[in-house]
Design a protein around this motif. Structure first.
Motif, short mmCIF file in Angstrom:
data_model
loop_
_atom_site.label_atom_id
_atom_site.label_comp_id
_atom_site.label_asym_id
_atom_site.label_seq_id
_atom_site.Cartn_x
_atom_site.Cartn_y
_atom_site.Cartn_z
N PHE A 216 0.84 -1.19 0.00
CA PHE A 216 0.00 0.00 0.00
C PHE A 216 0.88 1.25 0.00
O PHE A 216 2.02 1.23 0.46
N ARG A 217 0.34 2.34 -0.52
CA ARG A 217 1.08 3.60 -0.56
C ARG A 217 1.13 4.20 0.83
O ARG A 217 0.10 4.48 1.45
N ASP A 218 2.31 4.36 1.33
CA ASP A 218 2.51 4.88 2.68
C ASP A 218 2.59 6.41 2.62
O ASP A 218 3.47 6.96 1.93
N PRO A 219 1.72 7.13 3.34
CA PRO A 219 1.78 8.60 3.34
C PRO A 219 3.12 9.13 3.84
O PRO A 219 3.61 10.16 3.39
N SER A 220 3.73 8.41 4.80
CA SER A 220 5.02 8.83 5.33
C SER A 220 6.09 8.76 4.26
O SER A 220 6.94 9.65 4.15
N THR A 221 6.06 7.70 3.44
CA THR A 221 7.04 7.57 2.36
C THR A 221 6.87 8.67 1.33
O THR A 221 7.84 9.27 0.86
N GLU A 222 5.61 8.97 0.98
CA GLU A 222 5.34 10.04 0.02
C GLU A 222 5.81 11.39 0.56
O GLU A 222 6.33 12.22 -0.19
N ALA A 223 5.63 11.61 1.84
CA ALA A 223 6.06 12.87 2.45
C ALA A 223 7.58 13.01 2.40
O ALA A 223 8.11 14.09 2.13
N HIS A 224 8.28 11.90 2.63
CA HIS A 224 9.74 11.95 2.59
C HIS A 224 10.25 12.14 1.16
O HIS A 224 11.24 12.85 0.95
N LYS A 226 8.65 13.76 -1.17
CA LYS A 226 8.37 15.17 -1.45
C LYS A 226 9.42 16.07 -0.82
O LYS A 226 9.90 17.03 -1.44
N ALA A 227 9.80 15.75 0.43
CA ALA A 227 10.83 16.54 1.11
C ALA A 227 12.17 16.45 0.39
O ALA A 227 12.90 17.44 0.28
N MET A 228 12.50 15.27 -0.13
CA MET A 228 13.76 15.11 -0.86
C MET A 228 13.75 15.93 -2.15
O MET A 228 14.76 16.55 -2.51
N LYS A 229 12.61 15.95 -2.85
CA LYS A 229 12.52 16.74 -4.08
C LYS A 229 12.67 18.24 -3.79
O LYS A 229 13.36 18.96 -4.52
N ILE A 230 12.01 18.70 -2.72
CA ILE A 230 12.11 20.11 -2.33
C ILE A 230 13.55 20.47 -1.96
O ILE A 230 14.07 21.52 -2.35
N LEU A 231 14.21 19.56 -1.23
CA LEU A 231 15.58 19.81 -0.80
C LEU A 231 16.53 19.84 -1.99
O LEU A 231 17.43 20.70 -2.05
#
Length: 299
Positions: A216-224, A226-231
């Motif tokens: 299943f798609r983990d919201p925590s993984t998606e958030a991390h 996204k944070a890596m792309k922003i960084l």
């Protein structure tokens, strides 16, 4: 007159500057209103207000410098305007880099996950460390004060010896720019180190989450992710900013080379403009406020 390529790049640079002024003004205004409502100012709000304010002023200095250099080079080189703009830029540039570094350290200590004792100690004293770092900014301003007095000395010496003034103006420009950029470069390196450490921590955490994933798609993984792309976007823009700044300084005393200067200005303006919208997109409070503003504009 500007060529087609020069005119296009200049238009892009001005557009970036306008968007940067709007974005940073929005960030500063939202955080100021939030501080007034809550009757207190958090460490993150203080950093964001300082970062937005310094970038707001920095963009105005950059665009003023560009218009004078491109359209009135004789006025630019005939007096002390080049030095006044240079030292104003140095102060605002130092402030912008210091606050950006403080922001990267804040997110590094808040988000990163390392078991080293030094990191754990820094994490437990995050507020004191950030206040100490921002407190060093006025000290760095003090080192620029002797340079700010140079235009007045030049005026006196120019009246005594015009030949001395002409021969030393360009050399002093490069020497002072180089000396004042060294301190900023060290802070820039510190910022990149914290960003890469945070990126490493996020990548490790994301890898562990993917290995333990159940399908299943983990919201925590998606958030991390996204944070890596922003960084990564921030790191690229930050490097481009220093590359553009180096180009502008290198052609500062050659007003005939307009194309290279405008290219450097366009590259430099990407950072204060692009990163402001990255912050708005990545911060839930700023993102919600921007959506409310967009709804009002549609109505």
């Amino acid at each position: 007159m500007l060529s087609i390529v020069e005119g296009f790049l200049f238009f892009v640079a001005v557009s970036e500057s306008v968007l940067g002024v709007l974005g940073n003004g929005f960030i500063g205004l939202v955080n100021c209103i939030d501080c007034v409502k809550n009757k207190k100012i958090s460490t993150l709000s203080l950093i964001l207000i300082g970062l937005a304010s310094s970038r707001f002023c920095l963009i105005w200095i950059l665009i003023t410098d560009a218009f004078v250099r491109v359209f009135s080079p004789d006025i630019y080189l005939s007096g002390d305007l080049i030095q006044y703009i240079a030292y104003l830029w140095i102060i605002m540039n130092q402030s912008s880099v210091w606050f950006a570094t403080s922001l990267s350290i804040f997110y590094f200590l808040k988000i990163a996950n390392f078991s080293h004792c030094i990191f754990l100690w820094l994490k437990s004293h995050i507020t004191k460390i950030l206040l100490l770092l921002m407190g060093c900014l006025p000290i760095s301003w003090l080192f620029t004060f002797p340079g700010i007095t140079m235009p007045f000395i030049n005026n006196i010496m120019k009246n005594r010896s015009i030949i001395w003034f002409i021969t030393t103006q360009e050399s002093e420009y490069f020497i002072t720019q180089l000396l004042f950029s060294i301190g900023t470069l060290l802070v820039f390196i510190l910022c990149l180190i914290t960003c890469f450490l945070l990126l490493t921590s996020l990548w490790r955490h994301n890898r562990r989450m993917q290995l333990n994933a159940t399908g299943f798609r983990d919201p925590s993984t998606e958030a991390h992710v996204k944070a890596m792309k922003i960084l990564m976007s921030f790191i690229i823009l930050f490097i481009l900013y220093f590359v553009g700044t180096a180009i502008e300084i290198s052609v500062g005393a050659v007003p005939e080379n307009k194309l290279l200067f405008i290219f450097g200005m366009t590259t430099t303006a990407l950072y204060p403009c692009g990163h402001s919208f990255i912050l708005i997109h990545g911060n839930s409070k700023l993102k919600q406020a921007s959506l409310r503003v967009l709804k009002l504009l549609k109505c």
